[in-house]
Motif scaffolding. Structure first.
Motif, PDB file in Angstrom:
ATOM      1  N   UNK A  73     -13.105   5.689  -3.233  1.00 29.81           N
ATOM      2  CA  UNK A  73     -13.595   4.315  -3.024  1.00 29.81           C
ATOM      3  C   UNK A  73     -13.629   3.877  -1.567  1.00 29.81           C
ATOM      4  N   UNK A  74     -14.140   4.739  -0.688  1.00 27.35           N
ATOM      5  CA  UNK A  74     -14.323   4.303   0.697  1.00 27.35           C
ATOM      6  C   UNK A  74     -15.384   3.220   0.783  1.00 27.35           C
ATOM      7  N   UNK A  75     -16.377   3.311  -0.067  1.00 29.65           N
ATOM      8  CA  UNK A  75     -17.512   2.378  -0.025  1.00 29.65           C
ATOM      9  C   UNK A  75     -17.147   1.032  -0.646  1.00 29.65           C
ATOM     10  N   UNK A  76     -16.449   0.215   0.118  1.00 26.04           N
ATOM     11  CA  UNK A  76     -16.147  -1.140  -0.324  1.00 26.04           C
ATOM     12  C   UNK A  76     -14.856  -1.297  -1.078  1.00 26.04           C
ATOM     13  N   UNK A  77     -14.214  -0.191  -1.462  1.00 29.93           N
ATOM     14  CA  UNK A  77     -12.998  -0.293  -2.256  1.00 29.93           C
ATOM     15  C   UNK A  77     -11.708  -0.151  -1.478  1.00 29.93           C
ATOM     16  N   UNK A  78     -11.813   0.217  -0.201  1.00 29.36           N
ATOM     17  CA  UNK A  78     -10.649   0.301   0.688  1.00 29.36           C
ATOM     18  C   UNK A  78      -9.547   1.206   0.152  1.00 29.36           C
ATOM     19  N   UNK A  79      -9.934   2.352  -0.429  1.00 35.40           N
ATOM     20  CA  UNK A  79      -8.952   3.233  -1.038  1.00 35.40           C
ATOM     21  C   UNK A  79      -7.839   3.660  -0.102  1.00 35.40           C
ATOM     22  N   UNK A  80      -8.180   3.977   1.150  1.00 33.64           N
ATOM     23  CA  UNK A  80      -7.162   4.450   2.090  1.00 33.64           C
ATOM     24  C   UNK A  80      -6.166   3.359   2.453  1.00 33.64           C
ATOM     25  N   UNK A  81      -6.583   2.107   2.357  1.00 35.05           N
ATOM     26  CA  UNK A  81      -5.675   1.005   2.693  1.00 35.05           C
ATOM     27  C   UNK A  81      -4.461   1.030   1.774  1.00 35.05           C
ATOM     28  N   UNK A  82      -4.683   1.243   0.491  1.00 35.11           N
ATOM     29  CA  UNK A  82      -3.571   1.316  -0.454  1.00 35.11           C
ATOM     30  C   UNK A  82      -2.698   2.533  -0.181  1.00 35.11           C
ATOM     31  N   UNK A  83      -3.305   3.618   0.273  1.00 35.36           N
ATOM     32  CA  UNK A  83      -2.546   4.827   0.598  1.00 35.36           C
ATOM     33  C   UNK A  83      -1.700   4.603   1.850  1.00 35.36           C
ATOM     34  N   UNK A  84      -2.261   3.889   2.824  1.00 36.20           N
ATOM     35  CA  UNK A  84      -1.490   3.526   4.017  1.00 36.20           C
ATOM     36  C   UNK A  84      -0.356   2.601   3.621  1.00 36.20           C
ATOM     37  N   UNK A  85      -0.682   1.596   2.838  1.00 35.48           N
ATOM     38  CA  UNK A  85       0.321   0.607   2.423  1.00 35.48           C
ATOM     39  C   UNK A  85       1.469   1.254   1.649  1.00 35.48           C
ATOM     40  N   UNK A  86       1.160   2.343   0.939  1.00 35.95           N
ATOM     41  CA  UNK A  86       2.156   3.067   0.155  1.00 35.95           C
ATOM     42  C   UNK A  86       3.037   3.955   1.015  1.00 35.95           C
ATOM     43  N   UNK A  87       2.690   4.102   2.309  1.00 40.30           N
ATOM     44  CA  UNK A  87       3.489   4.917   3.221  1.00 40.30           C
ATOM     45  C   UNK A  87       3.207   6.399   3.157  1.00 40.30           C
ATOM     46  N   UNK A  88       2.018   6.775   2.658  1.00 40.34           N
ATOM     47  CA  UNK A  88       1.710   8.194   2.473  1.00 40.34           C
ATOM     48  C   UNK A  88       1.455   8.930   3.783  1.00 40.34           C
ATOM     49  N   UNK A  89       1.293   8.193   4.889  1.00 41.50           N
ATOM     50  CA  UNK A  89       1.031   8.830   6.189  1.00 41.50           C
ATOM     51  C   UNK A  89       2.235   8.745   7.130  1.00 41.50           C
TER      52      UNK A  89
END
Length: 489
Positions: A173-189
Motif C-alpha cells: 500500500x505505498x499508493x496512498x496507504x502509507x504502509x511503511x509508516x506503520x512499519x516505522x511506527x512499529x519500530x521495525x527499522x
C-alpha cells in the motif's frame, strides 16, 4: 458534532522533475564479487522476469496484495531467509532476514497496483475487462528486483563468511496507504544501519534528491434526503457540502505557497438527480516539501470542510488515510549508489522493443524524449531547492529513522508518465523487466560496498544525524490510527 479519525497518506511515483543531461555508463574496474553478482543476476533474469509478470497479472490494490506478498515470501523462504509475515498489523507486510551481526542493511520492496489502468502489455491502450487495477507505477518490478538483490547479498554473505545481516521489507500500500509508516511506527527499522530502495521510472538516476510530504483524507458529508422536485426545502444536500468545500479550497490556492499541491476526487456524489443526496464524500491529497507548511495548509482544508457543512446545513467528519514525510537525502550514500549505477549502465532495446517504444511514444502528451536515452545514466545531483520531486512516498518516513538511499531506472519508455496506461504496459513486458535488472544489480553492488567499507556507513550516519537534527523525534503524520486496510475497498 464533527468526529475526526486520525490517519495518513502518501502518493509517490519516484519521478524526477528536472531532466539533467544524461550520461553514458562509465567504464570502471569491477571487483570479483561484483562481477559474480552481475553474472548471477543475468543468469537468473528469466526467473525474476517471470515473478514480476505474475505480480503484474495479479494487479492487487493496496492492502489487498495477498497473492503478490505470498509469492515473494515463498521465493525468500526458498532462498533460506527467515520470513516474518503480517507485521505491523498488516496481513500483506513482511520482513525477511538472513545472516547475523553488523552491519544490518535493509532493502525495501513494494507490490501494490493502482485503481484503474488495467491494460494489456501492448503499445496501444487495450483495457483488461473486469480487472480493478494495473501496475501503472511498476511496483511488480520494484518488489521483484529488491528480492533479487537481497538474494545476491545472501549468497555473498554465505560464501564469504562476512559478518552482516540483510533484511528485505515487504511494503504494501505505498499508493496512498502509507504502509511503511506503520512499519516505522512499529519500530521495525530500529536496528537497521542503512536502507536501500529504488523505483521504476523513465530514466536512470541515483540522486540525493528529496520529495514532497503528503497528507490525505476522505471528507464525508451527511445531509437529509428529500424529493428534489416535490419537497426540496425539506432536504439538506450532502453534495452541496462537498461542492462548497471544493469551491473554498480552490479559492484558497491563491493564498498558500505556490509550490503546494492539492488534488481531490468526489468519490460519492449521490444516487439519483431527483433525490437530495443524504451522503457525499470527497477524497483530498495535499503536498508540500515542508511538513510544517503542509500541516498549516491541511488545517485550512479542514476549516473549509467545517465551514461548508455549517453553510449547507450538513454535517461532516473526516478520516485521515495517509500521511508521509519528505525524503531526507543522504549525499554519502547517493554517491556510492550513483557510482554503481554507472558501472551497471542503462537499458538497451532490441529491435522489437524499439518498435514498441516508437509506437507507444506517439501517444505521449508531453515533450518527446529520445528513446535511446534509456541506455544513459543521468549526471549526479545533490538535493537543493531545485531538485525536489513533485511526488510523495512513504519511503520518506523510513529516511528520517535510518539513513536511506534510492535510485530510479528506465523501466518505462523515456517520456512516459507514471500512473498511466503507458507505464502499465511497459511494466508488464521486457522493457520494464530490463530496467528491473538494472535496479537489482545496482542495489546489490551498493550493499557490497557498504558491507566491505563500514566507514561509508559511519560517514552516512553522521550526515544523517546532522541533517535531521540531534533532537528530532519521529511522529507519524497519520497519528496513532490503525492501518487503513479498507482504503481501497
Amino acid at each position: 458534532m464533527k468526529t475526526q479519525f486520525l490517519t495518513t497518506a502518501l502518493l509517490l511515483p519516484f519521478l524526477a522533475v528536472a531532466q539533467p543531461k544524461p550520461k553514458k555508463a562509465a567504464s570502471s574496474a569491477v571487483d570479483a564479487d561484483k562481477k559474480t553478482v552481475i553474472a548471477d543476476l543475468d543468469k537468473r533474469f528469466p526467473e525474476y522476469a517471470g515473478i514480476s509478470k505474475q505480480i503484474w497479472d495479479f494487479a492487487e490494490l493496496g492492502y489487498q496484495e495477498e497473492k503478490s506478498a505470498q509469492l515473494l515470501e515463498e521465493q525468500l523462504k526458498k532462498e533460506g531467509f527467515e520470513v516474518q509475515t503480517g507485521v505491523a498489523g498488516i496481513p500483506t507486510a513482511f520482513v525477511a532476514t538472513y545472516g547475523s551481526g553488523k552491519p544490518v542493511i535493509g532493502i525495501l520492496g513494494e507490490y501494490d497496483a493502482l485503481p484503474g489502468l488495467a491494460t494489456e502489455a501492448k503499445p496501444d491502450f487495450t483495457p483488461i475487462q473486469g480487472q480493478k487495477g494495473g501496475h501503472g507505477c511498476g511496483h511488480n518490478l520494484f518488489g521483484t528486483a529488491s528480492v533479487a538483490a537481497a538474494t545476491e547479498i545472501k549468497d555473498w554473505l554465505k560464501r564469504s563468511g562476512h559478518s552482516g545481516t540483510i533484511k528485505i521489507y515487504g511494503c504494501p500500500a505505498e499508493e496512498g496507504g502509507s504502509g511503511k509508516v506503520y512499519m516505522v511506527r512499529e519500530g521495525l527499522f530500529k536496528d537497521v544501519d542503512v536502507v536501500l530502495h529504488w523505483h521504476p521510472g523513465a530514466q536512470n538516476a541515483a540522486d540525493a534528491s528529496t520529495s514532497l510530504a503528503n497528507k490525505n483524507a476522505k471528507f464525508r458529508f451527511k445531509g437529509i434526503a428529500a424529493h428534489a422536485a416535490a419537497s426540496p426545502e425539506r432536504g439538506r444536500s450532502a453534495l452541496d457540502g462537498v461542492e462548497a468545500m471544493d469551491y473554498m479550497v480552490n479559492m484558497m490556492r491563491e493564498h498558500i505557497p505556490s509550490d503546494t499541491r492539492i488534488h481531490y476526487v468526489i468519490t460519492r456524489g449521490g444516487e439519483a438527480p431527483n433525490v437530495v443526496p443524504a451522503f457525499a464524500e470527497v477524497y483530498y491529497y495535499a503536498r508540500h516539501k515542508d511538513r510544517d507548511i503542509l500541516q498549516s495548509v491541511w488545517k485550512r482544508i479542514e476549516n473549509a470542510a467545517e465551514g461548508a457543512a455549517k453553510g449547507t446545513g450538513t454535517q461532516v467528519e473526516w478520516e485521515v488515510l495517509g500521511g508521509v514525510y519528505n525524503l531526507l537525502p543522504n549525499v554519502t550514500l547517493a554517491e556510492v549508489m550513483h557510482q554503481n549505477l554507472q558501472t551497471v549502465g542503462g537499458v538497451n532495446y532490441t529491435p522489437e522493443e524499439i518498435a514498441f517504444a516508437n509506437k507507444i511514444s506517439q501517444t505521449f502528451n508531453g515533450p518527446k524524449i529520445p528513446i535511446e536515452s534509456a541506455a544513459n545514466v543521468n549526471d549526479f545531483r545533490t538535493a537543493s531547492e531545485t531538485t525536489t520531486s513533485s511526488a510523495s512516498t512513504d519511503v520518506g518516513d523510513v529516511s528520517w529513522v535510518v539513513p536511506t538511499v534510492g535510485l530510479s531506472t528506465a523501466t518505462w519508455v523515456p517520456g512516459s508518465s507514471a500512473h498511466s496506461w503507458q507505464s502499465t504496459a511497459a511494466s508488464g513486458m521486457s522493457i520494464g523487466q530490463k530496467g528491473m535488472l538494472v535496479a537489482a544489480k545496482t542495489i546489490a553492488l551498493t550493499a557490497l560496498d557498504l558491507y566491505k567499507t563500514p566507514a561509508l556507513i559511519e560517514k552516512a550516519r553522521a550526515e544523517w544525524v546532522q541533517k535531521r537534527g540531534a533532537d528530532f523525534k519521529y511522529e507519524a503524520l497519520l497519528g496513532n490510527r490503525k492501518p487503513a486496510l479498507d482504503y481501497r475497498k
